[in-house]
Design an enzyme around this catalytic site. Sequence first.
Site, mmCIF file in Angstrom:
data_model
loop_
_atom_site.group_PDB
_atom_site.id
_atom_site.type_symbol
_atom_site.label_atom_id
_atom_site.label_comp_id
_atom_site.label_asym_id
_atom_site.label_seq_id
_atom_site.Cartn_x
_atom_site.Cartn_y
_atom_site.Cartn_z
ATOM 1 N N ASP A 52 7.571 9.984 -9.028
ATOM 2 C CA ASP A 52 8.448 9.152 -9.936
ATOM 3 C C ASP A 52 7.712 8.365 -11.065
ATOM 4 O O ASP A 52 8.221 8.178 -12.126
ATOM 5 C CB ASP A 52 9.551 8.561 -9.348
ATOM 6 C CG ASP A 52 9.010 7.378 -8.290
ATOM 7 O OD1 ASP A 52 7.811 7.189 -8.083
ATOM 8 O OD2 ASP A 52 10.201 6.852 -7.840
ATOM 9 N N ASP A 464 5.477 -3.263 -4.162
ATOM 10 C CA ASP A 464 6.235 -2.620 -2.845
ATOM 11 C C ASP A 464 5.398 -2.750 -1.642
ATOM 12 O O ASP A 464 5.752 -2.488 -0.599
ATOM 13 C CB ASP A 464 6.549 -1.275 -3.327
ATOM 14 C CG ASP A 464 7.928 -1.207 -4.401
ATOM 15 O OD1 ASP A 464 8.566 -2.161 -4.439
ATOM 16 O OD2 ASP A 464 7.448 -0.439 -5.375
#
Length: 765
Positions: A52, A464
């Site tokens: 993405d 993340d």
Amino acid sequence: MKKFFSSIQLLLLGTAQAASQWQNVRLGGGGGFVPGIVFHPKTAGVVYARTDIGGLYRLNAADDSWTAVTDAITDDAGWHNWGVDAVALDPQDDAKVYAAFGLYTNDWDPSNGQIGRSADRGATWQFADLPFKVGGNMPGRGMGERLAVDPANPDILYFGARSGKGLWKSTDGGASFAKIDSFTAVGTYAPQPGDTTGLNSDIQGLTFVTFDSTSATLDGATSRIFVGTADNSTASLYMSEDAGATWSALKDQPGKFFPHKGKLSPAEKALYISYADGTGPYDGTNGAVYRYDIAAGAFKDITPSIGEAINFGFGGLALDAQKPGTVVVASLNSWWPDARLFRSTDSGATWSQLWEWADYPEMNLRYKQNVDKAPWIGPGFLDIDTKDLGWMIEALEIDPHDSDHWLYGTGLTLYGGHDLTKWDAGSWDEKLTISSLADGIEETSVQDVASVPGGTELLAATGDVGGFTFADAAALGTAPKVNWMNPQWTTNVGVDYAGAAVKSVVRIGNSAGTKQIALSSDGGATWREHPGADTSANGGTVALGADGKVVVWSAASGSVLRSQDEGAFSKVASLSSGAIVASDKQNGSVFYGGSGSSFYVSKDAGSSFGATGKLGSATAVRDIAAHPAKAGDVWVSTDAGVFHSTDYGATFTQTSTTLTNTFQVALGVGKDKESWNIYAFGHVAAGPRLYGSGDSGATWTDIQGDTQGFGSIDGGTKLAGSGNVAGLVSQSSSLIDYFGNNKASTADDNVGARDYYIVDEHHHV
Ligand SMILES: *[C@@H]1O[C@H](CO)[C@@H](O)[C@H](O)[C@H]1NC(C)=O
Ligand SMILES: *[C@@H]1O[C@H](CO)[C@@H](O)[C@H](O)[C@H]1NC(C)=O
């Protein structure tokens, strides 16, 4: 909910004549969401995975590794091409690959989308501009594939758009696209209509395009085409039987949920569809799986049962082309205790589970797990979370040429294996092996980088997945054993070292409400919470004094803060909120700050700051880099270019005005340990590029080369020069807030030939 985004890299600058060559610093495990995987239906080993925010990757089947195929086309100004919302292969030509590029349909991405086409497996690309945006990092990005090539006619492609733009068709092999007016459904669902950012308020649009390769051809085109839409109030599955001239909603379709995948089983003449009540990638509390018998025109509910109500939707759906009727489906998100995967060998009539409850809370597992390619996934995720199989499972494929080979994408990485059919053994003792297979996919959102002269080669703070320490240059090619732990935060946003006590390192995270600053005394191998941390501060930029005694932290949550000798933090009144902070690397009494057009210096170890020398016509200080070896020597990047001071910022001289608009600036060791190169991201007529100077900024040379784009040079891309290896540059970039994609890279000019080029052609340093 965890969101994983994505990348780290290694640049080998060649000789003066050779083009720059970049390689990823190896994390070995993706580090972000892999929403799509496509196998070539006819040629074994031709496989692509889309990410993405980290571009498109091609499989190297021999060793399960991946090669980035879009790094050269990354737009340095706009990071645009790192978002890949769809990928399609030409069944008749295994060298051709198509992809839909663009990151966001809201204003976070200023550019309209493009369909890229490559006839050489991604080595080179051409583009068809679309008159609307493409959302590779938007909600619903795991649905698909939205792009498809007609198996009967490679000149024909369809693309299902977002944002109400409908269905688009190319009849010239992807060179141009035109809207199909006869297809009127637009997929009206928006996850959160009131979202003022535009991220969740944009309608999700069309979700997949699937040709029926078993249908007759009409004027050389496949006649039957299925299109899925994000619509749970009218209809979501449409079909054309006249090669796209007219369309109608499939009769008696389920319609209750959103179709994520619609895959054809040609031998069965059936379409399998996975449904979820959300469009993903983080949601889904209900769903279904259906099989549409094309000849009979009938749907059958084949949703697997778990013996109780399901609390997840279905995303990934794989068909075994070698064994028609063999299907694997996955929960889109089953947050506890783990993802659910189901396999049927009888067209969905019966299913078996990859794991089942035994004597609760014991689980029977049909698999064992191996993360050797990205060892940090073990301690960082598997050991501390019940979810071993992953989440955000949309991409799920069985190799059409090998029933044992399968791959699936998660929010963290890509898993798969080479013994899938062990699932059918019928015994819990016969376990298949699920391995992390994302080596080469590097899509980590790198938030900051530092390289310590005489110390740790690379400290990379990431979104993340926390962050990583690479002890020396050799380690850059080896996947780390651990990510930053104890304390472990989802995202680290800043890291700095003490220039005269190089084992001392500080890092900061950005989660509100918990303590977000940590220290290391061994160069970032191990960490401990800063004893003076409280839960009020997070984010921003951090600086560690040269002697390691004082931390100055410009927290995104508010004030500039200071702690001495690991004591409590107190407010620094003389530097305004949001200021950039840096430390002198040799004089522990000195810190620097930048805010607006002003440069500030502290000579009392960060207790107070005062404005100093003027930076020409600059109106914005963008970055400060203190010389690693010389006290009082500081470089300041501004909207008017790079300025240099050798007197603790009392006076500045502007470096060559080749660069008049610069972003990150960094120093790296030159061809010998005495000289230092200056690196900066700057704008010239050719657009934003990475520049280097071997003569203290008297001249700047474009060192970026043609094979690597950095995505967001003027949007927060981070930069560090190696403190230890001649010519090495390290880089990352950052998008808007945590949706950042960042490619941290290192540049190594091997033998310093590039430096000689700079030195010989210009000035001796
Ligand atoms: C469509 O899906 C959304 C999200 O799950 C849900 O809130 C809405 O009620 C659904 N609409 C219908 C008509 O079922
Ligand atoms: C460090 O900076 C302080 C403050 O400017 C100065 O007084 C001191 O002399 C400097 N130390 C060295 C070793 O240069």
